[in-house]
Write an enzyme that holds these catalytic residues in place. Structure first.
Site, PDB file in Angstrom:
ATOM      1  N   ASP A 111      17.003  -6.506  41.296  1.00  0.00           N
ATOM      2  CA  ASP A 111      15.658  -5.940  41.153  1.00  0.00           C
ATOM      3  C   ASP A 111      15.235  -6.038  39.696  1.00  0.00           C
ATOM      4  O   ASP A 111      16.072  -5.998  38.785  1.00  0.00           O
ATOM      5  CB  ASP A 111      15.641  -4.471  41.589  1.00  0.00           C
ATOM      6  CG  ASP A 111      15.836  -4.295  43.088  1.00  0.00           C
ATOM      7  OD1 ASP A 111      15.408  -5.167  43.854  1.00  0.00           O
ATOM      8  OD2 ASP A 111      16.400  -3.259  43.473  1.00  0.00           O
ATOM      9  N   ASP A 125      10.948  -7.486  48.015  1.00  0.00           N
ATOM     10  CA  ASP A 125      10.501  -6.143  48.404  1.00  0.00           C
ATOM     11  C   ASP A 125       8.974  -6.088  48.488  1.00  0.00           C
ATOM     12  O   ASP A 125       8.414  -5.498  49.409  1.00  0.00           O
ATOM     13  CB  ASP A 125      10.984  -5.089  47.397  1.00  0.00           C
ATOM     14  CG  ASP A 125      12.498  -5.007  47.318  1.00  0.00           C
ATOM     15  OD1 ASP A 125      13.176  -5.329  48.298  1.00  0.00           O
ATOM     16  OD2 ASP A 125      12.991  -4.593  46.238  1.00  0.00           O
TER      17      ASP A 125
END
Length: 152
Positions: A111, A125
């Protein structure tokens, strides 16, 4: 066809951006793009969204695989002219596959998009959330059209 094109673009963009982050930054390192508002922060996430259920690697692989199968089954049921649903499903597929590739290759998800008011996330995401919003909007519009046509 647009379904697979969108999914492919999401996978390429997701994997390219994650690869750049892994090459340029060290885990935990952060670069401010707009100081205090938006940063590129390298986080290795062993769990789901918000770091939930860390280190349940096999569980997430299984859930993602089932999700991908469900997306293909649902895609087979939609009509070719339902373009918005095709785009939404393509985003869902690309996002799910992007994080599936990370979990398979590294055992966790990379991330890096950090808005400082929300947990750090990635392109996959984002595609999943946007695809879900498009699906919900499409379903709501269909319901509205069904109600309108039933009153005629």
């Amino acid at each position: 066809m647009i379904f697979l094109i969108i999914a492919g673009l999401v996978i390429i963009l997701d994997q390219l951006t994650k690869s750049l982050v892994r090459q340029i930054l060290s885990p935990g390192q952060s670069i401010p793009i707009i100081n205090g508002i938006f940063h590129i922060t390298y986080v290795n996430n062993p769990g789901a969204a918000f770091g939930l259920l860390p280190n349940h690697h096999l569980f997430f692989l299984l859930v993602t695989f089932i999700t991908i199968v469900f997306i293909f089954l649902y895609y087979g049921r939609i009509r070719p002219r339902e373009m918005l649903i095709q785009v939404a499903l393509g985003m869902e597929l690309g996002g799910a596959a992007g994080n599936f590739i990370d979990r398979t290759a590294y055992g966790l998800v990379t991330d890096f998009l950090d808005f400082r008011i929300w947990p750090v996330f990635n392109v996959a995401d984002s595609a999943i959330v946007i695809g879900l919003i498009l699906l919900v909007l499409t379903l709501l519009l269909e319901k509205r059209q069904e109600r309108a046509s039933s009153f005629e």
